[in-house]
Design a protein around this motif. Sequence first.
Motif, PDB file in Angstrom:
ATOM      1  N   LYS B 340       0.826  -1.199   0.000  1.00 64.04           N
ATOM      2  CA  LYS B 340       0.000   0.000   0.000  1.00 64.04           C
ATOM      3  C   LYS B 340       0.869   1.261   0.000  1.00 64.04           C
ATOM      4  CE  LYS B 340      -4.088   2.035   2.105  1.00 64.04           C
ATOM      5  NZ  LYS B 340      -3.606   3.405   2.023  1.00 64.04           N
ATOM      6  N   ASP B 344       0.572   4.129  -2.648  1.00 63.89           N
ATOM      7  CA  ASP B 344       0.346   5.523  -2.265  1.00 63.89           C
ATOM      8  C   ASP B 344       1.542   6.416  -2.583  1.00 63.89           C
ATOM      9  OD1 ASP B 344      -2.127   4.890  -1.337  1.00 63.89           O
ATOM     10  OD2 ASP B 344      -1.588   4.856   0.799  1.00 63.89           O
ATOM     11  N   LEU B 346       4.427   6.431  -1.337  1.00 64.51           N
ATOM     12  CA  LEU B 346       5.235   6.818  -0.181  1.00 64.51           C
ATOM     13  C   LEU B 346       6.558   6.058  -0.198  1.00 64.51           C
ATOM     14  CD1 LEU B 346       2.440   6.870   2.545  1.00 64.51           C
ATOM     15  CD2 LEU B 346       3.377   8.775   1.234  1.00 64.51           C
ATOM     16  N   LYS B 360       9.792  13.048  -0.749  1.00 65.52           N
ATOM     17  CA  LYS B 360       9.230  12.692   0.552  1.00 65.52           C
ATOM     18  C   LYS B 360      10.320  12.517   1.617  1.00 65.52           C
ATOM     19  CE  LYS B 360       4.728  11.850  -0.411  1.00 65.52           C
ATOM     20  NZ  LYS B 360       4.690  12.563  -1.706  1.00 65.52           N
ATOM     21  N   LEU B 361      11.565  12.861   1.247  1.00 63.72           N
ATOM     22  CA  LEU B 361      12.656  12.602   2.196  1.00 63.72           C
ATOM     23  C   LEU B 361      12.473  13.363   3.504  1.00 63.72           C
ATOM     24  CD1 LEU B 361      15.709  12.585  -0.216  1.00 63.72           C
ATOM     25  CD2 LEU B 361      14.848  10.652   1.141  1.00 63.72           C
ATOM     26  N   PHE B 362      11.900  14.564   3.412  1.00 64.62           N
ATOM     27  CA  PHE B 362      11.815  15.394   4.610  1.00 64.62           C
ATOM     28  C   PHE B 362      10.659  14.982   5.527  1.00 64.62           C
ATOM     29  CE2 PHE B 362      12.512  19.703   6.626  1.00 64.62           C
ATOM     30  CZ  PHE B 362      13.858  19.491   6.871  1.00 64.62           C
ATOM     31  N   VAL B 363       9.872  14.001   5.069  1.00 64.71           N
ATOM     32  CA  VAL B 363       8.846  13.444   5.958  1.00 64.71           C
ATOM     33  C   VAL B 363       9.107  11.945   6.136  1.00 64.71           C
ATOM     34  CG1 VAL B 363       7.037  15.148   5.536  1.00 64.71           C
ATOM     35  CG2 VAL B 363       7.266  13.189   3.989  1.00 64.71           C
ATOM     36  N   SER B 364      10.383  11.573   6.037  1.00 63.53           N
ATOM     37  CA  SER B 364      10.708  10.151   6.015  1.00 63.53           C
ATOM     38  C   SER B 364      10.262   9.404   7.273  1.00 63.53           C
ATOM     39  CB  SER B 364      12.212   9.955   5.787  1.00 63.53           C
ATOM     40  OG  SER B 364      12.926  10.598   6.806  1.00 63.53           O
ATOM     41  N   ASN B 365      10.256  10.084   8.423  1.00 66.19           N
ATOM     42  CA  ASN B 365       9.822   9.387   9.643  1.00 66.19           C
ATOM     43  C   ASN B 365       8.426   8.798   9.492  1.00 66.19           C
ATOM     44  OD1 ASN B 365      12.108   9.918  11.005  1.00 66.19           O
ATOM     45  ND2 ASN B 365      11.236  11.439  12.395  1.00 66.19           N
ATOM     46  N   GLU B 366       7.531   9.590   8.922  1.00 69.29           N
ATOM     47  CA  GLU B 366       6.151   9.140   8.748  1.00 69.29           C
ATOM     48  C   GLU B 366       6.119   7.834   7.961  1.00 69.29           C
ATOM     49  OE1 GLU B 366       4.003  11.560  10.892  1.00 69.29           O
ATOM     50  OE2 GLU B 366       2.918  10.303   9.481  1.00 69.29           O
ATOM     51  N   ILE B 367       6.958   7.807   6.933  1.00 72.73           N
ATOM     52  CA  ILE B 367       6.949   6.646   6.044  1.00 72.73           C
ATOM     53  C   ILE B 367       7.604   5.452   6.739  1.00 72.73           C
ATOM     54  CG2 ILE B 367       7.809   5.783   3.824  1.00 72.73           C
ATOM     55  CD1 ILE B 367       7.561   8.790   2.882  1.00 72.73           C
ATOM     56  N   ILE B 368       8.684   5.728   7.458  1.00 72.51           N
ATOM     57  CA  ILE B 368       9.364   4.637   8.171  1.00 72.51           C
ATOM     58  C   ILE B 368       8.414   4.012   9.200  1.00 72.51           C
ATOM     59  CG2 ILE B 368      11.256   4.087   9.747  1.00 72.51           C
ATOM     60  CD1 ILE B 368      12.869   6.340   8.296  1.00 72.51           C
ATOM     61  N   ILE B 369       7.692   4.879   9.921  1.00 70.78           N
ATOM     62  CA  ILE B 369       6.751   4.369  10.924  1.00 70.78           C
ATOM     63  C   ILE B 369       5.720   3.447  10.262  1.00 70.78           C
ATOM     64  CG2 ILE B 369       4.832   5.046  12.425  1.00 70.78           C
ATOM     65  CD1 ILE B 369       6.483   7.541  13.149  1.00 70.78           C
ATOM     66  N   ARG B 370       5.211   3.900   9.131  1.00 68.18           N
ATOM     67  CA  ARG B 370       4.209   3.075   8.456  1.00 68.18           C
ATOM     68  C   ARG B 370       4.785   1.741   7.996  1.00 68.18           C
ATOM     69  NH1 ARG B 370      -0.219   7.042   6.112  1.00 68.18           N
ATOM     70  NH2 ARG B 370       0.133   8.589   7.728  1.00 68.18           N
TER      71      ARG B 370
END
Lengths: 597, 379
Positions: B340, B344, B346, B360-370
């Motif tokens: 998914k 999406d 991500l 999306k590198l600067f929001v990488s935490n969000e993606i790693i968490i997912r």
Amino acid sequence: MEKENIRNFSIIAHIDHGKSTLADRIMEKTGAVTKRELKDQLLDSMDLERERGITIKLNSVSMVYKKDNEQYLLNLIDTPGHVDFSYEVSRSLAACEGAVLVVDASQGIEAQTIANLYLALENNLTIIPIINKIDLPNANVAKVKKEIMDTFGFMEDEIILTSAKTGVGIDELLDAIINKIPSPKGSDTKKLQALIFDSVYESYRGAIIWLRVVNGKVSVGDKIKMLSTNAEYEVVELGIHDPKERKVKTLSAGEVGYLCASIKSVSDIKVGDTITLSKDSATLLSGYKPMKPMVFCGLYPTESNKYNLLREALEKLKLNDASLSFEPETSTALGFGFRCGFLGMLHMDVIEERIEREFGIDIVATSPSVVYEVIKTNNEKILVDNPSNMPSNEKIKEIKEPYIKTNIIVPSNYIGQVMELCQEKRGTYINMDYINETRVNIHYEMPLSEVVYDFFDKLKSFTKGYASFDYEVIGYKASNLVKMDILINGEIVDALSVITHKDFAYQRGKIVTENLKKLIPRQLFEVPIQAVIGTKVIARSDIKAMKKNVLAKCYGGDVTRKRKLLEKQKEGKKRMKRVGNVDVPQEAFLSVLKVDD
Amino acid sequence: MKTENLMEIEKNKLRSAYIHIPFCKKICSYCDFCKVFYDDKKAKKYISALEKEILTSYKNEPLETIYVGGGSPSSLSIENLNNLFKVLKRLKLKDSYEFTFECNYEDITDQLLLLLKKNRVNRLSIGLQTFNSKYEKILNKKIDKDLMIKNVNLCKEYFNNVNVDLIYALPDEKMDDLENDLNEIIKLNVNHISTYALIIEEHTILYVNNFKELNDDAQSKMYYKIVEKLKSNGYVHYEISNFSKPGFSSCHNLAYWNNYRYYGFGAGASGFINNIRYDNTKSVDNYINGKRIVYKEKINKKTEINDYVMLSLRKINGIDKLSFKNKYNKRIEDVFDYKKLVDDKLLMENKNNLFIPSDKLFVSNEIIIRLLDSYILNK
């Protein structure tokens, strides 16, 4: 005991006017309890009641009092002190011949004083008015006396002055109870008619019925029948509380006590119902109404794996609270939960608090709703207690909503503010009674949904806390109502749907979307939040896409620190509900309630 | 021996060492690393303590990378530098190695550079942070642009592998300020550039003085500006915050991001040996008195995989699917259900790699968490 020497009475008062302390003092005076046994406010047995200073579940106590070498049996039947429970109050009062009306010497007559007095008068009770807390430094006995005389028409010499705290006036009050309140009228030889005024649940004996025998006799071993449901049982135990439990063989006309008959749940018992003997049935006593929940909301466990625990909690609470209703409900946003019905807002608050406190389950409650009567275009009539079940607008011919009539007692310099507020809340002015030169009782007709929404909070802030408020439900009226849905990222969030008056929809939609924008954190993409009526968007605000969430710094080789930072974020996310692709915090579901404008 | 055991040994092989020198002549306002004011005697004792730690833990493995960081390692006196290198001589190096030494630009002299060169150092890291003298006070750091340029150029005469650090999103910084810094740094023509958004950590002078970070939108804009500008000037963007000329990525930092094992020597240092991650005491005095590890955790398989994913996704190329399979004996798609996230957009995927798209590198935490949340093993 001879019937002539029995007195059945209640104490009625506005909240905090000293009802429970007075009951304690009477018990102490009659020797029912010693000072040492007397915990403060003995009748309020639930912790929560004692904490909130209110009585939710009623109880009764029998006391023997000696006067002039004559023994009297005084049955004090306690009543819950809140509008939510007014039907239960009225049934308790129906079990009495008299009532002590308590008015605080510094506060004077308040909204519930009036509401409760009217309930007592409807039941033809003899009223003994007393002014309590006369020991307070700010007591104004003369002024309160005048209020009582002017408002209710009592004579000055009828009013007894007491201090339940110090014991002043209690003897005089007991004399008045004996001299003024009539003894019970019923006859032992007539067919059995016993009024149910309360029930409590015990795991060992099951449901215990509190009753007042109006006519006839009931004995252990009798086969009895509930007249409203025709359910039959065999009497296993009878007794009274003095205040310790004492078993008896028989209860006769005029007497008050409890009855056990191996009844599994209090839900099988209807307050106001009449008990008779199976073999020789009497007729139903007047005044019985099936209890109907007035306010509904969805309760969902914060952690979805607690669903079964929540059901068990509700089942346990229902054992002792027949007025609580619940059935399973599914929300796309909140998962599995229950649609719960309550007698009113206090009842709802208390149940929610007990679930969290006594059962340790965190819950999310959706915005409370009243029950709407919907007449569809095919003339079918349906009842809707959940906004998300409202049919689409084109299928609706008419929506009716419950209306109330208010008692709002305020100092007269707040009349303007109160009227402005009531007008704003779709109220229709009826009239205004002057309690004295400086205080008035304002009557409006108003939709109950406005009371459920935020009326009470606003009334308090509009009147700096000086207003007291009470109401009675007067029936259904047609209103120009619409269902407003909230869309997050294009998806309807069922838990956020509300029914609102058409004229208020735009403003409410705007506030809700703004609140949600503040409460929902930025997501990886832009999230539009829309308030819609049908397909028409009436308000919108957008949550901009998240711009930064990164561990830019290297922190040397400190990987543990990095991991912990991520785990903290992960925990934060767990407390949110995923709606489509959007993480929504729990508070957001309450935001539809909080409208500070 | 079974291949699995061999893999285990290969995975747990120690390749790197980090040595922390917690001394500074001046404390920068943003710094939350372990540091104290420089004191010659204390430094001497500290180096002896360091020697003891190395003697106790080091098992004579030939290392691929050594990184001496701080604090300011260059703040040491010549005498103490000689002491330090005498200790570091104990660490064996492979034929091909990377040995980085952090320098404060003000400390740079021919004498220092010669000494470093003589002692196997082959890479310098210089914390310039900004050329903008208006930040001198706020950062509590001398900002002398001419000296910066002069000394970096001097470094380049002795070393071909030089990194400079740049901090952006400074209080009140504007895009123009950033552009000026970027232009200057590009002119230096060094082989490696690290850039970090300013974080105002608790317990820093900036925090105490109530400075606030720039808003996320501004930070994000600056980040992508840096990426664009350095890339168009011949730098390879190989990790979220790191850029290098082709062939000059930092082997030592890559060791962290590949979840390799490493020693951490010195106060406040962290290490990863076998399956244990540990942190040394942050107190320099306690360290001198023989105190070492204050935090220790055993990394189980799930945590190891999660760390690997979290660290690998810092690299622009992300997770090398084949390495993942070799390391953990499982395909990554059997460990995480990330379809998914790819749908999406991500995450992006090709035959060899799974990585975070550049925008999306600067929001990488969000993606790693997912991604970590999609763990499906043993469920």
